[in-house]
Design an enzyme around this catalytic site. Structure first.
Site, PDB file in Angstrom:
ATOM      1  N   LYS A 206      28.821 -11.664 -22.836  1.00 33.83           N
ATOM      2  CA  LYS A 206      29.793 -12.741 -22.609  1.00 33.83           C
ATOM      3  C   LYS A 206      29.174 -14.096 -22.978  1.00 33.83           C
ATOM      4  O   LYS A 206      29.769 -14.879 -23.675  1.00 33.83           O
ATOM      5  CB  LYS A 206      30.242 -12.716 -21.140  1.00 33.83           C
ATOM      6  CG  LYS A 206      31.262 -13.756 -20.809  1.00 33.83           C
ATOM      7  CD  LYS A 206      31.793 -13.598 -19.394  1.00 33.83           C
ATOM      8  CE  LYS A 206      32.686 -14.799 -19.068  1.00 33.83           C
ATOM      9  NZ  LYS A 206      33.193 -14.780 -17.706  1.00 33.83           N
ATOM     10  N   GLU A 212      17.805  -9.920 -21.698  1.00 35.39           N
ATOM     11  CA  GLU A 212      17.652  -8.508 -22.059  1.00 35.39           C
ATOM     12  C   GLU A 212      18.395  -8.183 -23.358  1.00 35.39           C
ATOM     13  O   GLU A 212      17.873  -7.527 -24.258  1.00 35.39           O
ATOM     14  CB  GLU A 212      18.201  -7.604 -20.946  1.00 35.39           C
ATOM     15  CG  GLU A 212      17.459  -7.681 -19.631  1.00 35.39           C
ATOM     16  CD  GLU A 212      18.018  -8.721 -18.671  1.00 35.39           C
ATOM     17  OE1 GLU A 212      18.546  -9.760 -19.138  1.00 35.39           O
ATOM     18  OE2 GLU A 212      17.911  -8.510 -17.449  1.00 35.39           O
ATOM     19  N   GLY A 266      32.479 -10.934 -16.159  1.00 35.97           N
ATOM     20  CA  GLY A 266      31.673  -9.893 -16.817  1.00 35.97           C
ATOM     21  C   GLY A 266      31.965  -8.502 -16.278  1.00 35.97           C
ATOM     22  O   GLY A 266      32.188  -7.558 -17.035  1.00 35.97           O
ATOM     23  N   ARG A 267      32.011  -8.357 -14.950  1.00 38.55           N
ATOM     24  CA  ARG A 267      32.198  -7.010 -14.374  1.00 38.55           C
ATOM     25  C   ARG A 267      33.647  -6.544 -14.419  1.00 38.55           C
ATOM     26  O   ARG A 267      33.959  -5.457 -13.959  1.00 38.55           O
ATOM     27  CB  ARG A 267      31.652  -6.980 -12.939  1.00 38.55           C
ATOM     28  CG  ARG A 267      32.194  -8.055 -12.031  1.00 38.55           C
ATOM     29  CD  ARG A 267      31.373  -8.154 -10.760  1.00 38.55           C
ATOM     30  NE  ARG A 267      31.739  -9.287  -9.929  1.00 38.55           N
ATOM     31  CZ  ARG A 267      31.281 -10.524 -10.072  1.00 38.55           C
ATOM     32  NH1 ARG A 267      30.433 -10.805 -11.053  1.00 38.55           N
ATOM     33  NH2 ARG A 267      31.657 -11.495  -9.269  1.00 38.55           N
ATOM     34  N   GLU A 352      28.270  -7.167  -6.698  1.00 35.46           N
ATOM     35  CA  GLU A 352      28.166  -8.493  -7.323  1.00 35.46           C
ATOM     36  C   GLU A 352      29.366  -9.355  -6.907  1.00 35.46           C
ATOM     37  O   GLU A 352      29.276 -10.579  -6.887  1.00 35.46           O
ATOM     38  CB  GLU A 352      28.088  -8.361  -8.858  1.00 35.46           C
ATOM     39  CG  GLU A 352      27.570  -9.609  -9.551  1.00 35.46           C
ATOM     40  CD  GLU A 352      27.180  -9.389 -11.004  1.00 35.46           C
ATOM     41  OE1 GLU A 352      25.979  -9.209 -11.296  1.00 35.46           O
ATOM     42  OE2 GLU A 352      28.080  -9.377 -11.854  1.00 35.46           O
ATOM     43  N   HIS A 383      22.804  18.530  -2.415  1.00 36.80           N
ATOM     44  CA  HIS A 383      21.462  19.115  -2.365  1.00 36.80           C
ATOM     45  C   HIS A 383      20.387  18.038  -2.407  1.00 36.80           C
ATOM     46  O   HIS A 383      19.223  18.330  -2.693  1.00 36.80           O
ATOM     47  CB  HIS A 383      21.296  20.108  -3.523  1.00 36.80           C
ATOM     48  CG  HIS A 383      22.309  21.205  -3.461  1.00 36.80           C
ATOM     49  ND1 HIS A 383      22.110  22.357  -2.724  1.00 36.80           N
ATOM     50  CD2 HIS A 383      23.549  21.298  -3.976  1.00 36.80           C
ATOM     51  CE1 HIS A 383      23.188  23.127  -2.826  1.00 36.80           C
ATOM     52  NE2 HIS A 383      24.075  22.505  -3.568  1.00 36.80           N
ATOM     53  N   LYS A 511      16.560 -14.763 -12.465  1.00 33.89           N
ATOM     54  CA  LYS A 511      16.567 -15.044 -13.914  1.00 33.89           C
ATOM     55  C   LYS A 511      15.702 -16.256 -14.209  1.00 33.89           C
ATOM     56  O   LYS A 511      14.894 -16.244 -15.134  1.00 33.89           O
ATOM     57  CB  LYS A 511      17.993 -15.357 -14.385  1.00 33.89           C
ATOM     58  CG  LYS A 511      18.892 -14.164 -14.619  1.00 33.89           C
ATOM     59  CD  LYS A 511      20.192 -14.648 -15.297  1.00 33.89           C
ATOM     60  CE  LYS A 511      21.279 -13.587 -15.220  1.00 33.89           C
ATOM     61  NZ  LYS A 511      22.580 -14.059 -15.721  1.00 33.89           N
TER      62      LYS A 511
END
Ligand code: F6P
Length: 546
Positions: A206, A212, A266-267, A352, A383, A511
């Site tokens: 965005k 990253e 963003g999400r 978030e 399990h 950040k």
């Protein structure tokens, strides 16, 4: 802003819940043969069963009163009116506009955005069609067999989750890969299996500044330059961003740049051009069905009365567990292997959004807010961590997700899967008393002393709450409904808690510090003055070892 009516409504709910703690959920079923019908709600073939929570009609009435006191309906109206509900960033949160398949105007921030939304979607679709048909090719003329989405958070989790969920709908399309981590191993492992001449990279960000993603995009670029030469870069890259100026600086050809808007968080961006890798993977027609599923849920959320409204009920039940029963976590267990990444997707969406302790006007939150969300597909989770869910000292509410029929899987396996899902949900509610444990052990032939010693270990308290979301099959429309359902559930809770679910200031500090540390880590002679003792000690240790 003090909200006396909300505080009163919450207090009434707490009083009632205290009284109800003496009953067992099983007794509530015994007392009311219609409990399943009363405590479940459907959107045609999509069902939410919430009958296995220890709540009764009065609890629901009080939860709805809480919603009214918090003006949930007003908050919902503001969201769908395209008002700047993201107060700290002064923006609308209009992800719903991206999937509105009607022809009514889409007003966001006072403007009709329908034309822009549809034009951008058509551009994405045209690119995906050309790539899937083989018309769009690599620099050397080979068709693309693989695409790699480079992005992180909302620019990765949505398409990565959905491409996996809808894999059977991707036949005939290229393989889709997703690289997100700044750990170079992520890119290295992905590139290891790829033919550069047949690979397209999509840089999705965005902001187009995320450390990253920019580092990984540079690696991918170097890979293409090294293998195919600088001239091949244009043919092997596309980009998605709201910052078209920054994309131009990176050097992606403008005909392969797809945009979206700052009113898409963003999400919440899977519905926008950020879904490009998904559109390529499953094809535009299936992506439209995905949008249709989201739109179905929007229409339901906007129009169904709160007492029959699936996102509202799920949100309110979550508030009940968080603020009345004091449950800190929420498990998401899809009995659907293809939803393996859905819990991770929901972690970002929920944590978030609602991981906040400040109210919309900057005050201290009145209630405990977002839970810790975690999960894995069943039956694998059974399990692994289900032991704690059954017998640990904390009670964790669970959402089980399951399809009525499988896609590309045999009927016998699906019957086993389905039985396990229902058995777990029942076991969490039913539990096993000490007397039952003793009589089972005695019936198995154990001596009295052994029965006494073992029985306490075999007790299950029961009354551990779970919902079941049962959909017909995991197709694009169902997935769209699921994603939009959880988006609105999170929104409902934010309205009760009076927090802004659309910003994420909590990711900033880390950040900033990482950007400050990176040059100190890279240059082994850089002074460590000013760092705290632990950070300095760890860097010194690495300098010795690396
Ligand atoms: O880390 C927070 C965040 O801003 C998320 O909200 C977002 O989805 C992710 O980073 C990626 O951001 P971008 O799409 O700008 O690269």
């Amino acid at each position: 802003m003090s909200r006396p009516r909300v505080l009163e409504a919450m207090a009434a709910l707490q009083d009632h819940a205290r009284a109800l703690r003496g009953s067992r959920t099983l007794d509530l079923f015994a007392a009311d043969p219609d409990r399943f019908a009363k405590f479940s709600v459907a959107l045609d073939d999509f069902l939410l069963d919430f009958s296995k929570h220890r709540i009764d009609g009065e609890t629901l009435r009080l939860l709805l009163a809480l919603a009214h006191a918090a003006d949930l309906e007003g908050a919902r109206a503001a969201l769908f009116a395209g008002e700047p509900v993201n107060l700290t960033e002064g923006r609308a949160a209009a992800h719903w506009a991206l999937r509105d398949l009607s022809d009514r105007p889409l007003i966001v921030g006072g403007e009709n955005v329908r034309g822009a939304v549809e034009a951008e979607r058509e551009k994405v679709y045209a690119f995906a069609r050309a790539l899937r048909s083989g018309e769009l090719r690599g620099a050397g003329g080979a068709p693309f067999t693989d695409i790699v989405n480079i992005g992180i958070g909302g620019s990765d989790l949505g398409p990565a989750m959905a491409a996996r969920a809808l894999a059977p709908f991707g036949k005939g399309g290229p393989r889709a890969h997703f690289v997100s981590n700044v750990d170079g191993a992520d890119m290295a492992d992905t590139l290891a299996g790829l033919d550069p001449a047949r690979t397209l990279f999509i840089v999705s960000s965005k902001t187009f500044t995320t450390q990253e993603t920019m580092a990984n995009a540079a690696l991918a670029r170097a890979f293409i330059v090294e293998r195919l030469g600088e001239a091949a870069v244009a043919a092997h890259f596309a980009a998605v961003s709201t910052r078209l100026d920054k994309v131009a600086e990176f050097g992606v050809d403008s005909s392969r740049v797809f945009g979206f808007w700052d009113w898409v968080g963003g999400r919440y961006s899977i519905w926008s051009a950020i879904g490009l890798s998904l559109v390529i993977a499953i094809g535009p027609e299936n992506f439209t069905e995905f949008l249709r599923g989201g739109f179905d849920m929007d229409e339901h959320f906007r129009s169904a009365p709160l007492e029959r409204n699936i996102p509202a009920l799920m949100g309110l039940i979550g508030v009940f567990h968080r603020d009345v029963e004091g449950r800190a976590a929420q498990a998401i267990i899809p009995y659907d292997q293809r939803l393996a990444r859905f819990p991770a997707y929901l972690q970002q969406l929920d944590m978030e959004s609602n991981g906040k302790s400040v109210t919309r006007d900057g005050g201290v939150a009145e209630f405990a807010t977002g839970p810790i969300v975690f999960g894995e597909p069943g039956t694998n989770g059974q399990h692994a961590f289900f032991q704690l869910l059954h017998q640990g000292t904390d009670v964790t509410p669970i959402d089980f997700l399951i399809a009525a029929e499988p896609i590309d899987a045999d009927a016998h396996h699906h019957a086993l899967l389905f039985s396990n899902c229902l058995a777990q949900s029942e076991a969490f509610m039913r539990g096993r008393t000490l007397a039952e444990a003793k009589s089972q052990l005695a019936a198995a032939g154990l001596g009295a002393a052994r029965v006494e010693a073992l029985a306490p270990h075999k007790v299950f308290t029961g009354d551990r709450p779970s919902s079941v979301l049962l959909y017909r099959r995991l197709d694009p429309r169902t997935l769209g409904r699921l994603v939009a359902l959880y988006e609105h559930k999170v929104f409902v809770q934010s309205a009760i808690w009076d927090i802004n679910p659309f910003d994420q200031w909590g990711v900033e500090l880390g950040k900033e510090l990482a950007n400050r540390l990176a040059p100190i880590v890279e240059d082994e002679n850089a002074p460590l003055a000013g760092l705290d003792g632990s950070t300095a000690g760890l860097i010194r240790w690495r300098r010795r070892e690396a």
